[in-house]
Every structure is written in C-alpha cells, then in structure tokens.
Design a protein around this motif. Structure first.
Motif, PDB file in Angstrom:
ATOM      1  N   LYS A 317       0.863  -1.187   0.000  1.00 51.24           N
ATOM      2  CA  LYS A 317       0.000   0.000   0.000  1.00 51.24           C
ATOM      3  C   LYS A 317       0.898   1.235   0.000  1.00 51.24           C
ATOM      4  N   THR A 339       1.913  -1.663  -7.278  1.00 54.96           N
ATOM      5  CA  THR A 339       0.633  -1.820  -6.580  1.00 54.96           C
ATOM      6  C   THR A 339      -0.445  -0.951  -7.218  1.00 54.96           C
ATOM      7  N   GLU A 341      -2.912  -0.182  -4.972  1.00 51.81           N
ATOM      8  CA  GLU A 341      -3.433   0.409  -3.724  1.00 51.81           C
ATOM      9  C   GLU A 341      -2.637   1.664  -3.376  1.00 51.81           C
TER      10      GLU A 341
END
Length: 407
Positions: A317, A339, A341
C-alpha cells in the motif's frame, strides 16, 4: 535582533514567498558582510538531480571516521535549519544559529531597502558557511537545486566537485532537456578542482565532458559496478545507494591524492554504517512502514526497483504526496508497477500539489486530505502480510516521519 530560535525561524519562513531566486549577487553581498567565510573553507561541492544527500552523508561520515572535523550543509532535513548544518554529525546549536542570523540582519534589512531581497535559502547558505568556516576542517556542501546559479556556487575553490546524476527536474529554472540541465549542473566545476560524476545519459556525458575540457579539469566517471571494486556495502538499500556509496568512496580516494589523510578501511566502515532518514527508511516494524523521498521520476524509478528487489510477493500500500512542479502523472504510472493500492494526498507546503489539482488530474483515484488518517488506519489494521510505503517529496516524508515518531 532575534532573542531565540523561534524568532529566527519565523523570520526565515516569512521570506518563503520570495521563492527560488537563481543568481549569485545577493548571496555574495551577504557573505561580504560576514567577511567572506566561503574563501576560508575547504569544501567538497555536490550537485545533481538525485543522490546528493546520501553521497554527502557518506563522505562526511568517512571524514569524521578519519578524525577530520567534517562539516556538512544539506537541505531539506527532518530537523529543519539546525539539522541542515552539522559538524561531525552534531547539529548547529540554537544559540549559534541565532547568533549567525543576527549577524546578517543589518545587511538583510539594507538589501530589502534596495529591493534586492535575499531569499530564505540564500540566507540559510550564508549562516551555514559562516558557521562551518569557524568549526570544520572540511565541509561537504550540497547544492540546493541547480549548479551555476545556485546560491552555494559562490564556492570558487572546492577541493573536489561531484555531479551525482542528471534528470529532468526543476525544468522551469534549469532547462527542458538533459543537455540544458547538465550544462547548469556543470557550473559547479572549477579550475583546479577534479570532478567526479555518475551521470549516464549520452547528452549529459557530452555536456559535462565539454565543460570540464573547457576549464581544464579532470573528469572521472563512477558506475554502479565500482561499488564491488571499491568494496563498499552501504546499509541504505537499493542499487542507487550502491552507486552513491561508490561515488563517495571514489571521492575519498581522490581526496587522498590531494593530501587529505584517509584510511580506506575506515572509509568503508563509515559508509556501511550510514543511514539517512527518509531514504528507504524502515520507520516501524509493526506495521512495516517504509519512508522514501522519491521526489521525481528518476527517484521513483529507483524506489520501484528497490521495492521489487526486496518485497516480491508482498501486498503493498502506498501513500504519495508531491510538489506541484513534479511529473506526478509519470510518477503515479511508475507506482502502478508495484501496486494498485495508492492513496494520493496533499501536505503543508506552499509548493505541494493540492487535492483539487490531483482530483482533476486523476479522477477516480483514491485520495485523502488528511494523510494522518492513512497512517492511523495502517496502525489500526497492522496487517502482517502488507508493507506500507510513504513516498514523494522529502518535505512530505519528513512531516509523516515526525508524526510517526511523535505518536
């Protein structure tokens, strides 16, 4: 006159609206009023797009390990003005900072009256030079933004000049091409001082070599594979840190040739123990939170590579905040390699990209006005299979860092 640090800092902060002011005439006027301390300093001058702070730290620690009083000037830093000016790793004291600030006040007021207002950074440089001239044997000086027009470029006789690398950054001031930016950074080269560089692009190499040849100074190139040859193993992670460490080790070899007594074993040990805040820094283990000041596309590329090498298979994240003048569209594309996220945010700085701009640029991407809520949620969830990364502007990183350390 300033009675304490808070007053001096408030005065300097009040000048931020003046912005970045390339050119040397104002800083020269300030230094003249201080008796030209820059002429009494032995210095290593470092410019470049990325890696300046790490390279400077490696060299300063190596000098200290060899019993030299090693001064350093670098910015930004988590500890603000005091941390930016150090001797042997010790910050300038509040009393010394206030004294140096007071000694410049009359000439600052005189210049303001002449409509030649010195900027916050120009005053900061003069405070640093005045202090380091008195307290350090050799000082490692990091250029602020460019080279030729940077306030630190009043240094006319460095022992050694270093240009870490060249990337597209601060184009408004430095030019729109790699060749333009290389030409600007080459401005720190001085006759009589050897030069080291880790620049890789052909147009940067051509520009730097042409400038070095024109003023008759030797220019040597340092590459990542030199880290093995020089037997340097930095504590800070990432292939870019191996290159920065190699640059520092090679700088120490050059300094030895100039009569600066250094033991190679002590140099290597110092480099292996150096850790700077906000450089792929593990700030907490539960949850695992890493801070990295990847503040432009070159820095982001190095960050992404380091994540891929160290965290394969981990859930990732990211919290990201950047300055408005950075290529944050490109940087976000780079982040998507590791990612989906990603949370975008803003932070307390006049140059920070605001949420409105980010929303217009990236409709549908997750955002938060309060980055502290993202940090709080990471601690509340404390997911063992997840690594939390905070990246972007160093100013942003340092604000998050302070919040985590405090809480």
């Amino acid at each position: 006159m300033f009675e304490n640090l808070a007053q001096a800092e408030a005065f300097l902060a009040s000048r931020r609206h003046l912005g970045i002011k390339p050119g040397l005439h104002r800083v020269q006027q300030l230094l003249e009023a201080s008796g030209n301390p820059e002429r009494r300093m032995k210095t290593i001058h470092i410019a470049g797009t990325n890696g300046k702070g790490s390279t400077a730290a490696y060299i300063a620690r190596a000098l200290t390990a060899n019993n030299w009083k090693a001064g350093s000037f670098t910015s930004p830093t988590p500890g603000g003005f005091l941390e930016s000016i150090q001797v042997d790793g010790h910050w300038i004291t509040e009393e010394a900072f206030v004294y140096e600030c007071n000694s410049l006040l009359a000439v600052i007021e005189e210049m303001d009256g002449q409509d030649a207002h010195p900027s916050e950074f120009e005053i900061h440089v003069c405070i640093a030079f005045s202090y380091l001239a008195k307290h350090a044997d050799i000082s490692v000086i990091e250029a602020g933004m460019g080279g030729m027009g940077d306030a630190t470029n009043v240094l006319q006789q460095p022992l050694l000049s270093i240009i870490t690398n060249i990337g597209l950054d601060h184009q408004k001031f430095l030019g729109n091409t790699i060749a333009d930016i290389a030409s600007e950074k080459a401005g720190i080269m001085k006759a009589g001082a050897p030069v080291l560089s880790a620049a890789t692009q052909e147009e940067a190499i051509d520009g730097l070599e042409a400038h070095a040849k024109a003023i008759g100074v030797p220019l040597n190139w340092v590459r990542a594979e030199d880290a093995e040859r020089l037997q340097v193993h930095p504590k800070m992670r990432g292939p870019h840190q191996k290159l920065n460490a190699a640059l520092a080790a090679e700088a120490c070899r050059v300094l030895q040739g100039l009569g600066v007594a250094l033991e190679e074993d002590k140099v290597r040990q110092a480099i292996s123990q150096t850790q700077l805040p906000g450089r792929f820094e593990l700030i907490d283990k539960e949850p695992e939170i890493i801070l990295d000041g990847a503040h432009n596309s070159e820095g982001m590329a190095a960050f992404v590579k380091t994540v891929q090498a160290n965290y394969p298979g981990k859930k990732i994240k990211v919290l990201f905040g950047a300055f408005l003048d950075k290529p944050f569209e490109q940087m976000l594309q780079q982040l998507h390699l590791i990612t989906d996220e990603i949370t975008l945010t803003t932070f307390n700085h006049e140059r920070a990209a605001d949420l409105e701009t980010l929303t217009e640029t990236f409709p549908g991407v997750h955002m938060t006005e309060k980055w502290s809520e993202w940090v709080d949620q990471a601690y509340a969830a404390n997911l063992r299979d997840t690594v939390y990364f905070v990246t972007g502007s160093l100013h942003f990183i340092y604000q998050v860092r302070a919040y985590i350390v405090k809480n």
